[in-house]
Design an enzyme around this catalytic site. Structure first.
Site, PDB file in Angstrom:
ATOM      1  N   ALA A  77       5.736   0.863  -0.345  1.00  0.00           N
ATOM      2  CA  ALA A  77       6.435   0.559  -1.596  1.00  0.00           C
ATOM      3  C   ALA A  77       6.552   1.872  -2.371  1.00  0.00           C
ATOM      4  O   ALA A  77       5.750   2.795  -2.173  1.00  0.00           O
ATOM      5  CB  ALA A  77       5.646  -0.467  -2.394  1.00  0.00           C
ATOM      6  N   GLY A 109       3.808  -1.159   2.440  1.00  0.00           N
ATOM      7  CA  GLY A 109       4.933  -2.085   2.571  1.00  0.00           C
ATOM      8  C   GLY A 109       5.731  -1.866   3.842  1.00  0.00           C
ATOM      9  O   GLY A 109       6.384  -2.791   4.344  1.00  0.00           O
ATOM     10  N   GLU A 169       3.819  -3.665   6.441  1.00  0.00           N
ATOM     11  CA  GLU A 169       4.017  -5.101   6.174  1.00  0.00           C
ATOM     12  C   GLU A 169       5.422  -5.553   6.586  1.00  0.00           C
ATOM     13  O   GLU A 169       5.605  -6.670   7.061  1.00  0.00           O
ATOM     14  CB  GLU A 169       3.764  -5.386   4.689  1.00  0.00           C
ATOM     15  CG  GLU A 169       2.286  -5.228   4.326  1.00  0.00           C
ATOM     16  CD  GLU A 169       2.045  -5.172   2.826  1.00  0.00           C
ATOM     17  OE1 GLU A 169       2.629  -4.290   2.167  1.00  0.00           O
ATOM     18  OE2 GLU A 169       1.294  -6.022   2.320  1.00  0.00           O
ATOM     19  N   GLU A 226      -3.218   1.140   0.732  1.00  0.00           N
ATOM     20  CA  GLU A 226      -3.197   0.745  -0.687  1.00  0.00           C
ATOM     21  C   GLU A 226      -4.533   0.983  -1.388  1.00  0.00           C
ATOM     22  O   GLU A 226      -4.575   1.268  -2.585  1.00  0.00           O
ATOM     23  CB  GLU A 226      -2.808  -0.740  -0.835  1.00  0.00           C
ATOM     24  CG  GLU A 226      -1.352  -1.041  -0.531  1.00  0.00           C
ATOM     25  CD  GLU A 226      -1.063  -1.327   0.935  1.00  0.00           C
ATOM     26  OE1 GLU A 226      -1.930  -1.036   1.786  1.00  0.00           O
ATOM     27  OE2 GLU A 226       0.033  -1.837   1.220  1.00  0.00           O
TER      28      GLU A 226
END
Ligand code: COA
Length: 260
Positions: A66, A111, A114, A134
């Site tokens: 992200a 992300g 993911e 993260e």
């Protein structure tokens, strides 16, 4: 369809989605997540697309996570919306009803990892690196990583990756079951395309029902899953493709599936 942060094209019934923010290693900002939602919604409704391949533009990254410059502004209330919004888009990909292949061509972090986990099959090049870093930012994975990684590779291994934030290379990702196959950088897209074309050449009624059954496995108990399999199997027995596939075998010829 044209977008600012992703490239999209369809060739031979294969949809190619490329995250295209190379200056930020294809990090997923809000605009890119919104475009992914629009793109995959259109793909879901497009009968001209049988299989999807998603990759990252450039030589270095699939998706490096992200966008941290946007993450930095979140608080408890906006963080929940942020997570739910990304989860919804990745759920859309997982439940697309058509196979989605991740061609992981470099960093697949946070992300990005993911996103790859929400796909049904993951191929990687030899430079690919996977991780959920993260924890280094003081947060946890919020786009499904704690759930999908744990289901895919078991809780001990998922905990190792998520709690340390360590990155692993393609060989380790293959060894622990994150990745299906590794190809050279030069071959990754051609091999992924070849694989997608093979799936696309099958009867799509069967492909889509098989995928529904496979994806349901995470949600259903074994007995509910078996009931669901029997329902989908029976529906398949009612299709023209089933008659064609079995008749072609008995007549010693190739089937000509009509996807009906
Ligand atoms: N969000 C926003 N920008 C990112 C980004 C991310 N997740 N990952 C990389 N970038 C940006 C960098 O800030 C840099 O931008 P700049 O040139 O404007 O400074 C550019 O992409 C290139 O990255 P850089 O760090 O210089 O490349 P590198 O080869 O030295 O390192 C990584 C590559 C992937 C190891 C490193 O970029 C990194 O750790 N990224 C963050 C990974 C992460 O924590 N992801 C999870 C987020 S939830």
């Amino acid at each position: 369809m044209s977008f600012n942060n992703i490239l999209f094209e369809v060739k031979n019934k294969i949809g190619f989605v490329t995250i295209n923010r190379t200056d930020k290693l294809n990090a997923l900002n809000d605009a890119t997540v919104t475009e992914l939602k629009e793109c995959f919604t259109a793909i879901k409704n497009d009968e001209g697309i049988n299989v999807v391949i998603i990759t990252g533009a450039g030589e270095k990254a699939f998706v490096a996570g992200a966008d941290i410059s946007e993450l930095n502004k979140l608080d408890e209330s906006t963080g929940k919306k942020f997570s739910e919004n990304g989860q919804a888009v990745f759920n859309l990909i997982e439940n697309l009803g058509k196979p989605v292949i991740a061609a992981v061509n470099g960093f697949a972090l946070g992300g990005g990892c993911e996103l790859a986990l929400s796909c049904h099959i993951r191929f990687a090049n030899e430079k690919a690196k996977f991780g959920q870093p993260e924890v280094n930012l003081g947060i946890i994975p919020g786009y499904g990583g704690t759930q999908r990684l744990t289901r895919l590779i078991n809780s001990g291994r998922a905990a190792e990756l998520i709690l340390t934030g360590d990155l692993i290379d393609a060989n380790e990702a293959l060894r622990i079951g994150i990745v299906n196959k590794i190809f050279s950088s030069e071959e990754l897209m051609s091999k992924a395309t070849e694989f997608a074309e093979k799936i696309s050449s099958k009867g799509q009624i069967a492909v889509r029902k098989a995928l529904l059954a496979i994806v349901s496995c995470d949600e259903l108990s074994e007995s509910d899953g078996l009931n669901y399999e029997a329902k989908l199997f029976a529906e398949g027995c009612g299709s023209e493709d089933f008659k064609e596939g079995t008749t072609a075998f008995l007549e010693k010829r190739k089937p000509n599936f009509k996807n009906s």
